[in-house]
Design an enzyme around this catalytic site. Structure first.
Site, PDB file in Angstrom:
ATOM      1  N   ASP A   1      37.631  43.937  45.206  1.00 28.09           N
ATOM      2  CA  ASP A   1      37.811  42.748  44.383  1.00 28.09           C
ATOM      3  C   ASP A   1      38.612  43.064  43.134  1.00 28.09           C
ATOM      4  O   ASP A   1      39.444  42.279  42.688  1.00 28.09           O
ATOM      5  CB  ASP A   1      36.451  42.186  43.964  1.00 28.09           C
ATOM      6  CG  ASP A   1      35.778  41.472  45.115  1.00 28.09           C
ATOM      7  OD1 ASP A   1      36.360  41.471  46.230  1.00 28.09           O
ATOM      8  OD2 ASP A   1      34.688  40.932  44.916  1.00 28.09           O
TER       9      ASP A   1
ATOM     10  N   GLU B   1      40.914  45.338  42.679  1.00 27.36           N
ATOM     11  CA  GLU B   1      42.342  45.464  42.978  1.00 27.36           C
ATOM     12  C   GLU B   1      42.960  44.096  43.225  1.00 27.36           C
ATOM     13  O   GLU B   1      44.078  43.810  42.796  1.00 27.36           O
ATOM     14  CB  GLU B   1      42.538  46.316  44.237  1.00 27.36           C
ATOM     15  CG  GLU B   1      42.339  47.790  44.012  1.00 27.36           C
ATOM     16  CD  GLU B   1      42.400  48.542  45.320  1.00 27.36           C
ATOM     17  OE1 GLU B   1      43.385  49.246  45.535  1.00 27.36           O
ATOM     18  OE2 GLU B   1      41.481  48.391  46.142  1.00 27.36           O
TER      19      GLU B   1
ATOM     20  N   ASP C   1      41.947  41.258  41.990  1.00 32.06           N
ATOM     21  CA  ASP C   1      42.077  40.571  40.714  1.00 32.06           C
ATOM     22  C   ASP C   1      43.265  41.108  39.924  1.00 32.06           C
ATOM     23  O   ASP C   1      43.931  40.365  39.210  1.00 32.06           O
ATOM     24  CB  ASP C   1      40.782  40.693  39.910  1.00 32.06           C
ATOM     25  CG  ASP C   1      39.657  39.909  40.563  1.00 32.06           C
ATOM     26  OD1 ASP C   1      39.956  38.945  41.284  1.00 32.06           O
ATOM     27  OD2 ASP C   1      38.482  40.270  40.386  1.00 32.06           O
TER      28      ASP C   1
ATOM     29  N   SER D   1      36.899  27.641  41.435  1.00 28.55           N
ATOM     30  CA  SER D   1      36.560  29.053  41.378  1.00 28.55           C
ATOM     31  C   SER D   1      36.155  29.337  39.924  1.00 28.55           C
ATOM     32  O   SER D   1      36.094  28.411  39.113  1.00 28.55           O
ATOM     33  CB  SER D   1      37.793  29.861  41.787  1.00 28.55           C
ATOM     34  OG  SER D   1      37.533  31.217  41.652  1.00 28.55           O
ATOM     35  N   ILE D   2      35.886  30.579  39.621  1.00 27.08           N
ATOM     36  CA  ILE D   2      35.493  30.909  38.244  1.00 27.08           C
ATOM     37  C   ILE D   2      36.377  32.033  37.745  1.00 27.08           C
ATOM     38  O   ILE D   2      36.674  32.968  38.485  1.00 27.08           O
ATOM     39  CB  ILE D   2      34.015  31.356  38.192  1.00 27.08           C
ATOM     40  CG1 ILE D   2      33.111  30.266  38.749  1.00 27.08           C
ATOM     41  CG2 ILE D   2      33.614  31.684  36.767  1.00 27.08           C
ATOM     42  CD1 ILE D   2      31.638  30.636  38.732  1.00 27.08           C
TER      43      ILE D   2
ATOM     44  N   LYS E   1      25.202  36.373  39.152  1.00 30.37           N
ATOM     45  CA  LYS E   1      26.231  35.883  40.070  1.00 30.37           C
ATOM     46  C   LYS E   1      25.900  36.406  41.451  1.00 30.37           C
ATOM     47  O   LYS E   1      26.198  37.541  41.796  1.00 30.37           O
ATOM     48  CB  LYS E   1      27.605  36.368  39.625  1.00 30.37           C
ATOM     49  CG  LYS E   1      28.727  35.811  40.474  1.00 30.37           C
ATOM     50  CD  LYS E   1      30.078  36.145  39.865  1.00 30.37           C
ATOM     51  CE  LYS E   1      31.219  35.515  40.639  1.00 30.37           C
ATOM     52  NZ  LYS E   1      31.173  35.768  42.080  1.00 30.37           N
TER      53      LYS E   1
ATOM     54  N   ARG F   1      33.113  25.261  50.188  1.00 28.86           N
ATOM     55  CA  ARG F   1      34.082  25.001  49.143  1.00 28.86           C
ATOM     56  C   ARG F   1      35.475  24.749  49.711  1.00 28.86           C
ATOM     57  O   ARG F   1      36.244  23.970  49.172  1.00 28.86           O
ATOM     58  CB  ARG F   1      34.114  26.186  48.170  1.00 28.86           C
ATOM     59  CG  ARG F   1      34.762  25.844  46.867  1.00 28.86           C
ATOM     60  CD  ARG F   1      34.746  27.016  45.916  1.00 28.86           C
ATOM     61  NE  ARG F   1      35.584  28.101  46.405  1.00 28.86           N
ATOM     62  CZ  ARG F   1      35.677  29.289  45.836  1.00 28.86           C
ATOM     63  NH1 ARG F   1      34.960  29.557  44.769  1.00 28.86           N
ATOM     64  NH2 ARG F   1      36.459  30.228  46.329  1.00 28.86           N
TER      65      ARG F   1
ATOM     66  N   GLU G   1      24.742  28.814  46.071  1.00 26.51           N
ATOM     67  CA  GLU G   1      25.245  29.965  46.799  1.00 26.51           C
ATOM     68  C   GLU G   1      24.348  30.208  48.012  1.00 26.51           C
ATOM     69  O   GLU G   1      23.126  30.252  47.879  1.00 26.51           O
ATOM     70  CB  GLU G   1      25.185  31.184  45.864  1.00 26.51           C
ATOM     71  CG  GLU G   1      26.152  32.263  46.175  1.00 26.51           C
ATOM     72  CD  GLU G   1      27.587  31.886  45.785  1.00 26.51           C
ATOM     73  OE1 GLU G   1      27.809  30.788  45.241  1.00 26.51           O
ATOM     74  OE2 GLU G   1      28.475  32.712  46.053  1.00 26.51           O
TER      75      GLU G   1
ATOM     76  N   LYS H   1      32.053  40.372  35.752  1.00 22.66           N
ATOM     77  CA  LYS H   1      31.781  41.145  36.968  1.00 22.66           C
ATOM     78  C   LYS H   1      31.544  42.608  36.654  1.00 22.66           C
ATOM     79  O   LYS H   1      32.277  43.194  35.856  1.00 22.66           O
ATOM     80  CB  LYS H   1      32.972  41.032  37.927  1.00 22.66           C
ATOM     81  CG  LYS H   1      33.061  39.694  38.617  1.00 22.66           C
ATOM     82  CD  LYS H   1      33.907  39.838  39.881  1.00 22.66           C
ATOM     83  CE  LYS H   1      34.022  38.522  40.615  1.00 22.66           C
ATOM     84  NZ  LYS H   1      34.851  38.647  41.815  1.00 22.66           N
TER      85      LYS H   1
HETATM   86  N1  LIG Z   1      39.180  41.871  48.135  1.00 24.15           N
HETATM   87  C1  LIG Z   1      39.946  40.880  48.530  1.00 24.15           C
HETATM   88  O1  LIG Z   1      40.831  41.012  49.383  1.00 24.15           O
HETATM   89  C2  LIG Z   1      39.739  39.538  47.922  1.00 24.15           C
HETATM   90  C3  LIG Z   1      40.452  38.422  48.379  1.00 24.15           C
HETATM   91  C4  LIG Z   1      40.188  37.203  47.817  1.00 24.15           C
HETATM   92  C5  LIG Z   1      39.242  37.091  46.814  1.00 24.15           C
HETATM   93  N2  LIG Z   1      38.567  38.210  46.389  1.00 24.15           N
HETATM   94  C6  LIG Z   1      37.564  38.146  45.310  1.00 24.15           C
HETATM   95  O2  LIG Z   1      37.025  36.888  45.210  1.00 24.15           O
HETATM   96  C7  LIG Z   1      37.282  36.365  43.923  1.00 24.15           C
HETATM   97  C8  LIG Z   1      37.612  34.933  44.024  1.00 24.15           C
HETATM   98  O3  LIG Z   1      36.653  34.361  44.818  1.00 24.15           O
HETATM   99  P1  LIG Z   1      35.974  33.037  44.377  1.00 24.15           P
HETATM  100  O4  LIG Z   1      36.977  32.018  44.087  1.00 24.15           O
HETATM  101  O5  LIG Z   1      34.915  32.751  45.379  1.00 24.15           O
HETATM  102  O6  LIG Z   1      35.356  33.417  42.994  1.00 24.15           O
HETATM  103  P2  LIG Z   1      34.155  34.339  42.701  1.00 24.15           P
HETATM  104  O7  LIG Z   1      33.408  34.697  43.901  1.00 24.15           O
HETATM  105  O8  LIG Z   1      34.604  35.429  41.815  1.00 24.15           O
HETATM  106  O9  LIG Z   1      33.279  33.344  41.807  1.00 24.15           O
HETATM  107  C9  LIG Z   1      33.145  31.963  42.023  1.00 24.15           C
HETATM  108  C10 LIG Z   1      31.948  31.659  42.830  1.00 24.15           C
HETATM  109  O10 LIG Z   1      30.805  32.284  42.318  1.00 24.15           O
HETATM  110  C11 LIG Z   1      29.710  31.644  42.883  1.00 24.15           C
HETATM  111  N3  LIG Z   1      28.518  31.811  42.055  1.00 24.15           N
HETATM  112  C12 LIG Z   1      27.533  32.716  42.291  1.00 24.15           C
HETATM  113  N4  LIG Z   1      26.564  32.603  41.403  1.00 24.15           N
HETATM  114  C13 LIG Z   1      26.900  31.613  40.569  1.00 24.15           C
HETATM  115  C14 LIG Z   1      26.283  31.035  39.425  1.00 24.15           C
HETATM  116  N5  LIG Z   1      25.106  31.459  38.964  1.00 24.15           N
HETATM  117  N6  LIG Z   1      26.915  30.018  38.815  1.00 24.15           N
HETATM  118  C15 LIG Z   1      28.113  29.572  39.258  1.00 24.15           C
HETATM  119  N7  LIG Z   1      28.749  30.085  40.323  1.00 24.15           N
HETATM  120  C16 LIG Z   1      28.153  31.101  40.972  1.00 24.15           C
HETATM  121  C17 LIG Z   1      30.126  30.228  43.109  1.00 24.15           C
HETATM  122  O11 LIG Z   1      29.887  29.907  44.442  1.00 24.15           O
HETATM  123  C18 LIG Z   1      31.593  30.210  42.811  1.00 24.15           C
HETATM  124  O12 LIG Z   1      32.318  29.508  43.776  1.00 24.15           O
HETATM  125  C19 LIG Z   1      38.423  37.148  43.368  1.00 24.15           C
HETATM  126  O13 LIG Z   1      38.401  37.176  41.980  1.00 24.15           O
HETATM  127  C20 LIG Z   1      38.199  38.485  44.012  1.00 24.15           C
HETATM  128  O14 LIG Z   1      37.306  39.233  43.201  1.00 24.15           O
HETATM  129  C21 LIG Z   1      38.791  39.394  46.927  1.00 24.15           C
END
Ligand SMILES: NC(=O)c1ccc[n+]([C@@H]2O[C@H](COP(=O)([O-])OP(=O)(O)OC[C@H]3O[C@@H](n4cnc5c(N)ncnc54)[C@H](O)[C@@H]3O)[C@@H](O)[C@H]2O)c1
Ligand SMILES: [Zn+2]
EC number: 6.5.1.2
Length: 778
Positions: A32, A34, A36, A81-82, A172, A193, A231, A371
């Site tokens: 994650d 990398e 980001d 997203s956040i 989270k 979502r 979640e 994070k």
């Molecule tokens: N490694 C990879 O190839 C890859 C690819 C895409 C995304 N990602 C990761 O995923 C992230 C993006 O994913 P995302 O859009 O799901 O964001 P995210 O997972 O970083 O955070 C958003 C999500 O957190 C969840 N969440 C959990 N607890 C919560 C709480 N208490 N309150 C509010 N929300 C809560 C919600 O469902 C929300 O949609 C990226 O920043 C990256 O770190 C990794």
């Protein structure tokens, strides 16, 4: 195209690729952090070149896509997203931005500053004395205001940006976001979502989660719409259980609980979703009738009262000092939780202030995810060795200088397959970065010194099995194969379309041919391969299968080396080779007695255990139990056709044996090898039948009671309901009679309800059934 434009396009394509792997296929290839970093790089480039921002850039949208297989549903309110941060400083910067936007004094100052600016513009070009005086007064006032603003902010910083109403901090939870809609207190719709605007309708799958109430309690039934966001996640013990079952069925284990959750929610058969032990935790709101709740902390409280699960570790924090203290405290605590957490989400608590802050194209401005970095460590790669699996799969494994990471010393990491190994370009002598995230098995993240002079050549994967010299069989990524195969069709379609629209065709580029980078598996196809045999015997004799006392890994190796065992059947002939056994090193009379007794005892384990023990692809303990119960004997199973296997119902409900499992078991049972193995076992007196459910528990709240289940239950599949009845000492029946004690009726119960009324059999709903199972009154 300019260099920058090209760079932006390349980065966007790369990120898009990672999004697909992460959200759609649930198998990411980078960490994650990398990911980001890539996104941040793109964001910077775009910030410098706003004219080059494409509308579909990853910085402009949320990663997922709705899947074709489900009904797409438009969200009543977008799901965002956040924004992420990994540093305390970013968190305080975020809090400052929030404070500046909502603090009444600063807001008043800013609006006066804006007014001064407008007045100044009005004075432009005027050179008379009055204008000069006005300008001076204006500047003086501006200086005064700026000083006051700075003072106010300095004080706020010292106090930790004490926003009115404070902040809310929550774990989270690392899972999959879902939106749940209740109308007049009843659960009517569950949606993923997706891309934030539209998601998949997963109502049926969500109904199978025990933590999702189908009806809310208390005041909720008087409220028109309550839409909450939460979640869905897989608790660690469930993750381990599911993986044990997958591995014992010869399937790939889940990479981590988050991927497992995404996969389970995407299952088209809710009965399969139900088997993964998923849970829900609510952490936010969608559309809710006005005036019902005013803040995040109040929302969580109300949810609890309505019966919706929330995280008990959520806390209101007045200042950023308190937030940072929470984050620090929680980093310790998270180790002991039974679910995965990848950080802390902090929110401005009051909804009216949240609304004032609003959203960017991807994130709410009032929310930030802090994070925790996954623990990583550098170490030297010493060797790559090849491990044999019981299906013949050869898996490359890195052997490294031992290094301490995330609580344990690690010296091996999996490289998954040759494709993965080649994509990462891992070579002997490299310094590699390894990590242990939610995964059990450590992973190689990347090579840290790829440009080092004198690097060794890439490792050449074996062309023949290292144990039996049989040429290996290579499999390639299914998606790439389809892409290549489908290309001519895509070109043709474009040509037809272009002809119809009277324009030049723009055919898609030809996909590159498959290469080592696309390799997904290398197999030794020799069924008599000694290395495979060892893995298979080891699996056969283990706990969940034939459970043979005294037959461990070392003993198996000895038996194979001495040529005493070449098949499963040979194990049961060992009693004829007593003299040879005693001669084995560290064996002796007593150990041989134990071993032979263990083998004898295993003969009567029954059909389900035998089927699970044979290492048939996709057949683990769950599938084998369902099959053995349905058919009762090997002969009945042999008589079943593939279509029957995949479609039989256990008492009116889906059995959970899908086409994949059905085909696998059928092919095995009718293959030359399968027939030979099973005939051998039969002749040796291994029990190849299963007593029907008469194996009831001898105690429990339902002792001596017969229950018939009908219709669809929200919490369990039919099989699971039957298992629960048996576990509680009762007997599950299939047809109603005077002797039936209760009819448990789910949705769409049908004709059995009328019959129960006729016979005077009491009818239970699901809640009453659960109460009965728990030992109470229905
Ligand atoms: N490694 C990879 O190839 C890859 C690819 C895409 C995304 N990602 C990761 O995923 C992230 C993006 O994913 P995302 O859009 O799901 O964001 P995210 O997972 O970083 O955070 C958003 C999500 O957190 C969840 N969440 C959990 N607890 C919560 C709480 N208490 N309150 C509010 N929300 C809560 C919600 O469902 C929300 O949609 C990226 O920043 C990256 O770190 C990794
Ligand atoms: Zn081999």
């Amino acid at each position: 195209m300019t260099d920058v434009a090209q760079q932006i396009q390349r980065l966007a394509a790369e990120i898009h690729d990672h999004d697909r792997r992460y959200y759609v296929e649930a198998s990411p290839t980078i960490s994650d952090r990398e990911y980001d970093a890539l996104l941040e790089q793109l964001r910077r480039l775009e910030a410098d070149h706003p004219d080059l921002v494409a509308s579909d850039s990853p910085t402009q949208r949320i990663g997922g896509e709705p899947l074709d297989a489900f009904r797409a549903v438009e969200h009543t309110q977008r799901m965002y997203s956040i924004d992420n941060s990994y540093e305390a400083e970013e968190l305080t910067n975020w809090a400052r931005r929030c404070y500046e936007a909502v603090d009444p004094q600063i807001v008043a100052i800013d609006s006066e500053l804006k007014e001064l600016e407008d007045r100044e513009t009005g004075l432009k070009g005027k050179r008379d004395d009055a204008a000069r005086q006005q300008r001076e007064a204006l500047n003086a006032r501006r200086a005064e205001l700026r000083a006051a603003r700075d003072n106010r902010l300095d004080a706020a910083q010292r106090e930790g940006y004490p926003i009115a109403g404070g902040y809310c901090a929550e774990p989270k939870v690392d899972g999959v976001a879902a939106s749940l809609r209740y109308e007049a207190g009843r659960f009517v719709l569950g949606v993923t979502r997706g891309d934030g605007v539209r998601g998949d309708d997963i109502t049926q799958n969500l109904r199978t989660l025990r933590s999702v109430p189908l009806a809310l309690q208390g005041s909720a039934s008087d409220i028109g719409v309550i839409e909450v966001r939460g979640e869905v996640y897989m608790p660690q013990p469930e993750f381990e259980r599911v993986n044990r079952e997958l591995v014992s069925a010869g399937d790939e284990p889940l990479v981590n609980p988050r991927n497992g959750t995404a996969g389970a929610l995407k299952r088209l058969d809710p009965a399969i979703t139900a088997r993964n032990g998923l849970r829900l935790v609510v952490h936010g709101r969608g559309a809710i009738d006005p005036g019902v709740v005013e803040s995040q902390s109040a929302l969580l409280e109300r949810c609890r009262a309505w019966g919706l699960p929330t995280n008990p570790l959520a806390e209101r924090c007045a200042t950023t000092h308190a937030l940072l203290e929470y984050i620090e405290r929680f980093e310790q605590k998270k180790q002991s939780l039974d679910y995965g957490v990848d950080g802390v989400v902090v929110k401005v608590d009051r909804f009216d202030l949240q609304e004032r802050l609003g959203f960017t194209s991807r994130f709410p401005r009032w929310c930030l995810a802090y994070k925790y970095a996954t623990e990583q460590a550098p170490t030297e790669l010493l060797a790559i060795d090849w491990q044999m699996g019981k299906t013949g799969k050869l898996t490359p494994r890195a052997k490294m200088t031992p290094v301490f990471v995330a609580g344990t010393t690690v010296q091996h990491a999996t490289l998954h397959n040759v494709g993965e190994m080649s994509r990462k370009d891992v070579r002997i002598g490299d310094t590699v970065l390894i990590e242990k995230a939610g995964e059990i098995i450590p992973q190689v993240v990347k090579v840290l010194d790829p440009d080092r002079p004198g690097r060794s050549d890439p490792v050449v994967p074996p062309r023949v099995c290292p144990w039996c010299d049989t040429p290996v069989v290579i499999e390639h990524d299914q998606r790439r194969l389809q892409e290549i195969e489908g290309w001519p069709r895509r070109v043709q379609r474009e040509q037809e379309l272009a002809a119809k629209q009277g324009r030049e065709p723009e055919p898609p580029a030809e996909p590159p041919p498959v290469s080592i980078l696309d390799e997904s598996g290398r197999y030794c196809p020799n069924p008599a391969c000694p290395a495979q045999l060892k893995e298979r015997l080891w699996h056969f004799a283990s706990r969940g299968q034939m459970d043979i006392d005294g037959l461990g890994e070392k003993v198996i190796e000895q038996l194979l080396q001495a040529g005493l065992v070449r098949s499963y059947g040979d194990l049961f002939r060992l009693h004829e080779r007593r003299a040879d056994l005693v001669k084995l090193e560290r064996m002796g009379q007593k150990k041989v007695d134990n071993l032979l007794a263990g083998i004898e005892a295993a003969k009567g384990r029954g059909l389900a255990r035998v089927l699970a023990a044979l290492g048939i692809r996709h057949i683990g303990s769950t599938a084998s139990t369902v099959l053995a119960r349905q058919y009762g004997s090997l002969d009945a199973l042999l008589a079943a056709s593939v279509s029957e296997l995949e479609s039989f119902q256990t008492d009116g409900a889906e059995s959970g044996i899908g086409p994949e499992i059905a085909r696998s078991i059928f092919e095995y049972l009718h293959s030359e090898r399968g027939v030979a193995i099973l005939e051998d076992l039969r002749e040796l007196g291994i029990v190849l039948s299963e007593e029907k459910p008469a194996v009831a528990a001898r105690s429990g709240p339902l002792l001596g009671k017969t229950l018939v289940v009908t219709g669809t239950l929200a919490g369990y599949s039919r099989n699971e309901a039957h298992a629960r009845i048996e576990a509680a000492g009762g007997k599950p029946g299939s047809s109603l009679s005077k002797a039936t004690d209760y009819l448990v009726a789910g949705e769409k119960a049908g004709s059995k309800l009328a019959k129960a009324a006729q016979l005077g059999v009491p009818v239970l709903n699901e809640a009453q059934f659960e109460a009965l199972l728990a030992g109470g009154e229905p």
